[in-house]
Motif scaffolding. Structure first.
Motif, PDB file in Angstrom:
ATOM      1  N   GLN A  39      61.538  77.957  72.040  1.00  0.00           N
ATOM      2  CA  GLN A  39      61.233  77.615  70.643  1.00  0.00           C
ATOM      3  C   GLN A  39      61.089  78.889  69.825  1.00  0.00           C
ATOM      4  O   GLN A  39      60.450  79.852  70.267  1.00  0.00           O
ATOM      5  N   SER A  40      61.730  78.864  68.646  1.00  0.00           N
ATOM      6  CA  SER A  40      61.614  79.982  67.714  1.00  0.00           C
ATOM      7  C   SER A  40      61.271  79.416  66.333  1.00  0.00           C
ATOM      8  O   SER A  40      61.758  78.344  65.959  1.00  0.00           O
ATOM      9  N   SER A  41      60.432  80.143  65.574  1.00  0.00           N
ATOM     10  CA  SER A  41      59.927  79.609  64.303  1.00  0.00           C
ATOM     11  C   SER A  41      60.035  80.645  63.201  1.00  0.00           C
ATOM     12  O   SER A  41      59.960  81.856  63.445  1.00  0.00           O
ATOM     13  N   THR A  42      60.193  80.132  61.986  1.00  0.00           N
ATOM     14  CA  THR A  42      60.179  80.963  60.783  1.00  0.00           C
ATOM     15  C   THR A  42      59.278  80.305  59.749  1.00  0.00           C
ATOM     16  O   THR A  42      59.168  79.074  59.714  1.00  0.00           O
ATOM     17  N   GLN A  43      58.616  81.122  58.926  1.00  0.00           N
ATOM     18  CA  GLN A  43      57.696  80.597  57.910  1.00  0.00           C
ATOM     19  C   GLN A  43      58.311  80.783  56.525  1.00  0.00           C
ATOM     20  O   GLN A  43      58.894  81.839  56.216  1.00  0.00           O
TER      21      GLN A  43
ATOM     22  N   PHE B 116      55.100  76.522  54.970  1.00  0.00           N
ATOM     23  CA  PHE B 116      55.454  75.609  56.046  1.00  0.00           C
ATOM     24  C   PHE B 116      56.333  76.334  57.057  1.00  0.00           C
ATOM     25  O   PHE B 116      56.953  77.349  56.756  1.00  0.00           O
ATOM     26  N   THR B 117      56.340  75.792  58.248  1.00  0.00           N
ATOM     27  CA  THR B 117      57.010  76.439  59.384  1.00  0.00           C
ATOM     28  C   THR B 117      58.196  75.600  59.839  1.00  0.00           C
ATOM     29  O   THR B 117      58.079  74.386  59.997  1.00  0.00           O
ATOM     30  N   VAL B 118      59.325  76.271  60.028  1.00  0.00           N
ATOM     31  CA  VAL B 118      60.518  75.620  60.586  1.00  0.00           C
ATOM     32  C   VAL B 118      60.672  76.095  62.023  1.00  0.00           C
ATOM     33  O   VAL B 118      60.872  77.289  62.272  1.00  0.00           O
ATOM     34  N   SER B 119      60.553  75.176  62.961  1.00  0.00           N
ATOM     35  CA  SER B 119      60.645  75.506  64.387  1.00  0.00           C
ATOM     36  C   SER B 119      61.886  74.859  64.977  1.00  0.00           C
ATOM     37  O   SER B 119      62.203  73.705  64.656  1.00  0.00           O
ATOM     38  N   VAL B 120      62.563  75.595  65.827  1.00  0.00           N
ATOM     39  CA  VAL B 120      63.785  75.090  66.479  1.00  0.00           C
ATOM     40  C   VAL B 120      63.617  75.234  67.992  1.00  0.00           C
ATOM     41  O   VAL B 120      63.226  76.303  68.482  1.00  0.00           O
TER      42      VAL B 120
ATOM     43  N   THR C 248      68.600  81.926  65.973  1.00  0.00           N
ATOM     44  CA  THR C 248      69.706  81.921  65.008  1.00  0.00           C
ATOM     45  C   THR C 248      69.678  80.659  64.142  1.00  0.00           C
ATOM     46  O   THR C 248      69.857  80.727  62.912  1.00  0.00           O
ATOM     47  N   ILE C 249      69.462  79.511  64.768  1.00  0.00           N
ATOM     48  CA  ILE C 249      69.425  78.253  64.009  1.00  0.00           C
ATOM     49  C   ILE C 249      68.246  78.261  63.041  1.00  0.00           C
ATOM     50  O   ILE C 249      68.378  77.871  61.866  1.00  0.00           O
TER      51      ILE C 249
ATOM     52  N   ALA D 101      62.618  84.288  62.334  1.00  0.00           N
ATOM     53  CA  ALA D 101      62.477  83.825  63.732  1.00  0.00           C
ATOM     54  C   ALA D 101      62.972  84.916  64.681  1.00  0.00           C
ATOM     55  O   ALA D 101      64.000  85.541  64.446  1.00  0.00           O
ATOM     56  N   ASP D 102      62.202  85.133  65.726  1.00  0.00           N
ATOM     57  CA  ASP D 102      62.571  86.095  66.767  1.00  0.00           C
ATOM     58  C   ASP D 102      63.028  85.355  68.024  1.00  0.00           C
ATOM     59  O   ASP D 102      62.671  84.188  68.242  1.00  0.00           O
TER      60      ASP D 102
END
Length: 245
Positions: A45-49, A117-121, A131-132, A161-162
């Motif tokens: 799982q990778s996340s971006t805020q 908000f956080t987008v997690s993939v 990447t997504i 996202a890392d």
């Protein structure tokens, strides 16, 4: 008639079926570990805020505007997972994942009363997960103003996202711990079930319980050696009596 069972009987039942209980527990634990390590695909799982804020020309804090932005988080959550955004993400990635597959990988969460908000993939490939997530954030940043038809110009990606270093699932140790407890409970339950279904008579107590009559005598069980010794003693005793007579 109401039957009672003592702690001693419970202990004796568990002691008698101990091998079966341990076997079931070990098999369940080993099977869980084998499945977790060998057959389940690791998921990363990778996340971006992201911070979304409508511009304020007065450059002053408007609490009503902040509350409105917080309430709009649910709308942004739907927009991010809409076909409009995900189709553009799919084209940018040039991947084999369909829009519905991308939708199932993405989770959008927000803290209470927060404009962030956080987008997690989640993905089996750690690099693809990052990447997504980054592609979804950049696509949302470029498309939200046109979609909302509002002055939503302040979209800020707070953190990119890392690539995750370790999977979030499966958790083999947790799975094995759960399997150990479940296997132990199943073994104990099966032991009591077998004991309940066992109607054979084995002890004096079983006879008294079944017949509701007292036991007046017990015939001791003898092996072959004891029988021979007993026969020999009887012959010696008989010979001694004849000699005295």
């Amino acid at each position: 008639m109401e039957e009672t069972i003592s702690l001693k009987e419970i202990f004796e039942t568990l002691k008698k079926r101990l091998a079966m209980i341990l076997l079931i527990t070990l098999v369940a634990t080993a099977a869980s570990g084998l499945i977790s390590y060998m057959f389940l695909t690791p998921i990363y799982q990778s996340s971006t805020q992201i911070l979304v804020n409508q511009s304020n020309e007065n450059q002053q804090v408007d609490f009503n505007q902040v509350r409105t932005n917080v309430e709009m988080i649910n709308t942004y959550r739907v927009i991010i997972k809409s076909d409009n955004i995900l189709e553009k993400v799919q084209n940018k990635l040039d991947s084999n994942e369909s829009v519905s597959q991308l939708d199932s990988m993405i989770q959008v969460n927000s803290e209470q009363n927060s404009q962030v908000f956080t987008v997690s993939v989640q993905h089996s490939d750690p690099e693809m997960a990052a990447t997504i997530a980054n592609t979804v954030a950049s696509t949302f940043e470029s498309e939200i103003k046109e979609i909302m038809k509002l002055n939503v110009s302040n979209v800020t990606i707070l953190s990119k996202a890392d690539t995750p270093m370790s999977p979030i699932k499966p958790n083999p140790m947790l799975n094995m711990a759960i399997a150990f407890v479940v296997g132990l409970m199943a073994g104990v339950g099966l032991a009591f079930l077998l004991e309940y279904l066992d109607n054979t008579v084995k002890t004096e107590q079983d006879i008294e319980k079944q017949l509701e009559l007292p036991v007046l005598g017990v015939i001791a069980e003898m092996n072959e050696k004891q029988i021979q010794q007993s026969t020999h003693m009887s012959k010696v005793r008989a010979g001694s009596e004849r000699f005295e007579a």
